[in-house]
Design a protein around this motif. Structure first.
Motif, PDB file in Angstrom:
ATOM      1  N   TYR A 240     -16.746  -2.941   7.315  1.00 37.17           N
ATOM      2  CA  TYR A 240     -14.890  -2.688   6.791  1.00 37.17           C
ATOM      3  C   TYR A 240     -14.111  -3.214   8.176  1.00 37.17           C
ATOM      4  O   TYR A 240     -13.030  -3.908   7.754  1.00 37.17           O
ATOM      5  CB  TYR A 240     -14.936  -1.152   6.782  1.00 37.17           C
ATOM      6  CG  TYR A 240     -13.415  -0.449   7.223  1.00 37.17           C
ATOM      7  CD1 TYR A 240     -12.433  -0.912   6.772  1.00 37.17           C
ATOM      8  CD2 TYR A 240     -12.980   0.633   8.324  1.00 37.17           C
ATOM      9  CE1 TYR A 240     -11.199  -0.026   6.166  1.00 37.17           C
ATOM     10  CE2 TYR A 240     -12.161   0.579   8.204  1.00 37.17           C
ATOM     11  CZ  TYR A 240     -10.662   0.770   7.497  1.00 37.17           C
ATOM     12  OH  TYR A 240      -9.744   1.067   7.702  1.00 37.17           O
TER      13      TYR A 240
ATOM     14  N   ALA B  79      -1.211  -1.807   2.900  1.00 38.16           N
ATOM     15  CA  ALA B  79      -2.791  -1.673   2.044  1.00 38.16           C
ATOM     16  C   ALA B  79      -3.757  -2.092   2.325  1.00 38.16           C
ATOM     17  O   ALA B  79      -3.657  -3.225   3.317  1.00 38.16           O
ATOM     18  CB  ALA B  79      -2.233  -2.258   1.105  1.00 38.16           C
ATOM     19  N   ALA B  80      -4.798  -1.302   1.431  1.00 40.36           N
ATOM     20  CA  ALA B  80      -6.377  -2.002   2.555  1.00 40.36           C
ATOM     21  C   ALA B  80      -7.454  -2.014   1.944  1.00 40.36           C
ATOM     22  O   ALA B  80      -6.905  -0.459   1.268  1.00 40.36           O
ATOM     23  CB  ALA B  80      -6.536  -1.728   4.025  1.00 40.36           C
TER      24      ALA B  80
ATOM     25  N   LYS C 285       1.627   3.094  -2.247  1.00 38.90           N
ATOM     26  CA  LYS C 285       1.030   4.391  -3.081  1.00 38.90           C
ATOM     27  C   LYS C 285      -0.098   5.435  -1.777  1.00 38.90           C
ATOM     28  O   LYS C 285      -0.720   6.327  -2.330  1.00 38.90           O
ATOM     29  CB  LYS C 285       0.980   4.575  -4.282  1.00 38.90           C
ATOM     30  CG  LYS C 285       1.780   3.635  -5.195  1.00 38.90           C
ATOM     31  CD  LYS C 285       2.995   4.883  -5.284  1.00 38.90           C
ATOM     32  CE  LYS C 285       3.989   4.483  -5.778  1.00 38.90           C
ATOM     33  NZ  LYS C 285       5.251   4.167  -5.207  1.00 38.90           N
ATOM     34  N   GLY C 286       0.108   4.987  -0.775  1.00 38.51           N
ATOM     35  CA  GLY C 286      -1.687   5.377  -0.548  1.00 38.51           C
ATOM     36  C   GLY C 286      -0.915   6.403   0.776  1.00 38.51           C
ATOM     37  O   GLY C 286      -0.362   6.535   0.503  1.00 38.51           O
TER      38      GLY C 286
ATOM     39  N   THR D 266      -9.392   0.505   2.048  1.00 39.24           N
ATOM     40  CA  THR D 266     -10.491   1.861   2.838  1.00 39.24           C
ATOM     41  C   THR D 266     -11.222   2.266   2.779  1.00 39.24           C
ATOM     42  O   THR D 266     -11.398   3.598   3.979  1.00 39.24           O
ATOM     43  CB  THR D 266      -9.473   2.854   3.682  1.00 39.24           C
ATOM     44  OG1 THR D 266      -8.865   3.445   2.085  1.00 39.24           O
ATOM     45  CG2 THR D 266      -7.655   2.091   3.759  1.00 39.24           C
TER      46      THR D 266
ATOM     47  N   LYS E 177     -11.221  -5.923   8.170  1.00 38.62           N
ATOM     48  CA  LYS E 177      -9.709  -5.920   9.131  1.00 38.62           C
ATOM     49  C   LYS E 177      -9.710  -6.148  10.200  1.00 38.62           C
ATOM     50  O   LYS E 177      -8.229  -6.689  10.533  1.00 38.62           O
ATOM     51  CB  LYS E 177     -10.103  -4.271   9.516  1.00 38.62           C
ATOM     52  CG  LYS E 177      -9.489  -3.579   8.490  1.00 38.62           C
ATOM     53  CD  LYS E 177      -8.606  -3.038   7.743  1.00 38.62           C
ATOM     54  CE  LYS E 177      -7.338  -2.817   8.663  1.00 38.62           C
ATOM     55  NZ  LYS E 177      -6.060  -2.976   7.561  1.00 38.62           N
TER      56      LYS E 177
ATOM     57  N   GLY F 271       1.405  -1.431   0.080  1.00 35.78           N
ATOM     58  CA  GLY F 271       0.155  -0.144   0.198  1.00 35.78           C
ATOM     59  C   GLY F 271       0.531   1.161  -0.017  1.00 35.78           C
ATOM     60  O   GLY F 271       0.040   2.112   0.504  1.00 35.78           O
TER      61      GLY F 271
ATOM     62  N   HIS G 122       0.065  -1.078  -5.523  1.00 34.29           N
ATOM     63  CA  HIS G 122      -1.008  -1.679  -4.991  1.00 34.29           C
ATOM     64  C   HIS G 122      -1.009  -2.490  -6.759  1.00 34.29           C
ATOM     65  O   HIS G 122      -1.049  -3.402  -7.122  1.00 34.29           O
ATOM     66  CB  HIS G 122      -2.734  -0.628  -5.714  1.00 34.29           C
ATOM     67  CG  HIS G 122      -3.969  -2.306  -5.953  1.00 34.29           C
ATOM     68  ND1 HIS G 122      -5.127  -1.802  -5.696  1.00 34.29           N
ATOM     69  CD2 HIS G 122      -3.637  -3.335  -6.567  1.00 34.29           C
ATOM     70  CE1 HIS G 122      -5.868  -2.339  -5.784  1.00 34.29           C
ATOM     71  NE2 HIS G 122      -4.655  -3.351  -5.811  1.00 34.29           N
TER      72      HIS G 122
ATOM     73  N   LEU H 109       2.501  -4.534  -6.233  1.00 32.55           N
ATOM     74  CA  LEU H 109       1.910  -5.324  -5.497  1.00 32.55           C
ATOM     75  C   LEU H 109       0.543  -5.629  -5.045  1.00 32.55           C
ATOM     76  O   LEU H 109       0.166  -4.490  -4.719  1.00 32.55           O
ATOM     77  CB  LEU H 109       2.736  -5.468  -4.473  1.00 32.55           C
ATOM     78  CG  LEU H 109       2.408  -6.168  -3.314  1.00 32.55           C
ATOM     79  CD1 LEU H 109       2.626  -7.662  -3.389  1.00 32.55           C
ATOM     80  CD2 LEU H 109       3.568  -5.953  -2.056  1.00 32.55           C
ATOM     81  N   ASP H 110      -0.114  -6.367  -5.847  1.00 31.38           N
ATOM     82  CA  ASP H 110      -1.792  -6.698  -5.210  1.00 31.38           C
ATOM     83  C   ASP H 110      -1.318  -7.975  -4.354  1.00 31.38           C
ATOM     84  O   ASP H 110      -0.691  -9.209  -4.503  1.00 31.38           O
ATOM     85  CB  ASP H 110      -1.812  -7.096  -6.963  1.00 31.38           C
ATOM     86  CG  ASP H 110      -3.776  -7.309  -6.617  1.00 31.38           C
ATOM     87  OD1 ASP H 110      -3.904  -6.925  -5.523  1.00 31.38           O
ATOM     88  OD2 ASP H 110      -4.322  -7.282  -7.806  1.00 31.38           O
TER      89      ASP H 110
ATOM     90  N   LEU I  28      -0.785   7.165   4.019  1.00 27.83           N
ATOM     91  CA  LEU I  28       0.292   6.470   5.523  1.00 27.83           C
ATOM     92  C   LEU I  28       1.221   5.963   4.344  1.00 27.83           C
ATOM     93  O   LEU I  28       2.262   6.403   4.530  1.00 27.83           O
ATOM     94  CB  LEU I  28      -0.197   5.104   6.339  1.00 27.83           C
ATOM     95  CG  LEU I  28       0.701   4.572   7.257  1.00 27.83           C
ATOM     96  CD1 LEU I  28       0.728   5.514   8.503  1.00 27.83           C
ATOM     97  CD2 LEU I  28      -0.447   3.504   7.921  1.00 27.83           C
TER      98      LEU I  28
ATOM     99  N   SER J  21      -3.965  -1.767  11.656  1.00 28.33           N
ATOM    100  CA  SER J  21      -5.602  -0.980  11.409  1.00 28.33           C
ATOM    101  C   SER J  21      -5.850  -0.677  11.963  1.00 28.33           C
ATOM    102  O   SER J  21      -5.337   0.924  12.202  1.00 28.33           O
ATOM    103  CB  SER J  21      -5.552  -3.058  12.481  1.00 28.33           C
ATOM    104  OG  SER J  21      -6.718  -3.272  12.651  1.00 28.33           O
ATOM    105  N   THR J  22      -7.344  -0.241  12.733  1.00 30.02           N
ATOM    106  CA  THR J  22      -7.890   0.474  13.054  1.00 30.02           C
ATOM    107  C   THR J  22      -9.058   0.421  14.020  1.00 30.02           C
ATOM    108  O   THR J  22      -9.407  -0.544  14.446  1.00 30.02           O
ATOM    109  CB  THR J  22      -9.266   0.497  11.438  1.00 30.02           C
ATOM    110  OG1 THR J  22     -10.040   1.086  11.768  1.00 30.02           O
ATOM    111  CG2 THR J  22     -10.129  -0.954  11.227  1.00 30.02           C
ATOM    112  N   ASP J  23      -9.536   1.803  14.538  1.00 33.12           N
ATOM    113  CA  ASP J  23     -10.706   1.852  15.312  1.00 33.12           C
ATOM    114  C   ASP J  23     -11.306   1.116  15.110  1.00 33.12           C
ATOM    115  O   ASP J  23     -12.604   0.997  16.119  1.00 33.12           O
ATOM    116  CB  ASP J  23     -10.714   3.391  15.662  1.00 33.12           C
ATOM    117  CG  ASP J  23     -10.681   4.416  14.878  1.00 33.12           C
ATOM    118  OD1 ASP J  23     -10.135   4.001  13.452  1.00 33.12           O
ATOM    119  OD2 ASP J  23     -11.291   5.810  14.464  1.00 33.12           O
TER     120      ASP J  23
END
Ligand code: NAP
Length: 294
Positions: free
Chosen positions: A137, A60-61, A9-10, A63, A141, A7, A33, A36-37, A12, A101-103
């Motif tokens: 989502y 990568a995700a 190019k995202g 999002t 995750k 990920g 992406h 590397l997929d 983060l 990961s995520t809240d």
């Protein structure tokens, strides 16, 4: 130390690349992406086995929270099975694995909160609270976390929240764009969390990967606010105090995915381990706004 970023190019990924390169300590392979997929196990294995990084930072995700709700298969394919593919490859070469990961792995607990509790008396989630996601989502995750924890024995699961940075789409940039054409915006005041600057998170990750303090971490800028408070702070700090912010409620927006009313993460393990805490969200926002105005 060799590091591979998924990920790359995202929003983060781009700040991670910059921050890690600036330390002068790391040799980086930062892949977007197209290069590397993660849903293709063969592609992941080939790249990981060829590069043989000591650390993989898996950023990568899928999002897009609403898109995940509407296309569950794609959410699980990328966020859950894609993360499994990365974890299998990391384990093959004995690399440390950082899974971002995520809240949004939390949420159910907050669905019963009153407005007063939302505004400051609710209890932030620690790393030892049981996840209870309320949307696809968050669920996908969390499934990614579970693959990482079961397949790697050198993992860091780093949950963060409400990310913004120079690259990509985010709330701060959306507000600044809206201010160019409107003098009033409506923003929800019934979702509370912690805005986090990607550069601050990247700096924390640069420290964490040098350790063997494996496990789950909550890593966000300090403090919390509602999206409404956040919007007001953005306009005030950017010298756009004339833009009025009207409080709205989540149901008014009628979005496909439900959102947690409260997803503040207590950075408990960072404190327990004496790792460097991320600064308060207001300070980080001020610096970000100064940087993008330069
Ligand atoms: N944004 C937030 O507020 C937030 C909050 C908490 C946690 N996080 C987590 O933080 C991490 C980084 O988020 P971010 O804000 O940097 O998101 P982002 O800007 O959307 O970056 C994610 C990147 O992953 C790529 N990607 C999507 N599917 C992929 C696949 N199959 N293989 C390889 N790459 C793929 C995307 O590329 P394409 O766009 O080309 O598909 C995108 O560049 C994610 O794990 C996210 O879950 C984000």
């Amino acid at each position: 130390m060799k590091i591979l970023i998924t990920g790359g190019k995202g929003q983060l990924g781009r700040d991670l690349e910059k921050v890690l390169l600036n330390t002068g300590k790391y040799e980086l392979t930062c892949l977007g992406h197209d290069a590397l997929d993660i849903i293709k196990p063969g592609n992941v294995q080939q790249i990981v086995l060829t590069n043989r990084p000591e650390v993989i930072i898996h950023a990568a995700a899928n999002t897009n929270v609403d898109q995940c709700e509407l296309d569950k298969d794609s959410a699980y394919l990328v966020n859950a099975l894609g993360s499994r593919n990365v974890a299998v490859a990391a384990a093959k070469i004995g690399a440390k694995l950082v899974y971002i990961s995520t809240d949004y792995v939390f949420g159910v607990r907050s669905s019963h909160l009153t407005f007063v509790e939302l505004c400051g008396r609710a209890i932030p989630y620690t790393e030892f609270d049981l996840p209870d996601p309320i949307n696809v989502y968050g669920k996908s995750k969390l499934a990614g976390e579970q693959y990482v924890a079961s397949l790697s024995n050198k993992y860091f699961i780093v949950r963060t929240s409400w990310l913004y940075g120079r690259h990509g789409k985010n709330f701060v940039k959306t507000m600044l764009d809206l201010a160019k054409e409107k003098n009033e915006v409506s923003v929800v005041n019934d979702q509370v969390g912690s805005p986090t600057y990607t550069k601050d998170l990247a700096r924390f990750l640069a420290e964490l990967i040098q350790t063997e303090l494996y496990g789950i971490y909550h890593a966000t800028n300090g403090g919390f606010c509602s999206w409404f408070d956040f919007a007001r702070a953005i306009f005030q700090m950017a010298g756009l105090g004339q833009v009025k912010v009207r409080p709205a409620s989540t149901p008014e927006l009628n979005r496909p995915a439900p959102r947690p009313a409260y997803s503040v993460l207590d950075n408990y393990c960072i404190r327990l381990e004496g790792l460097p805490a991320l600064r308060p969200w207001e300070e980080a926002l001020q610096e970000f706004l100064s940087e993008i105005q330069e």
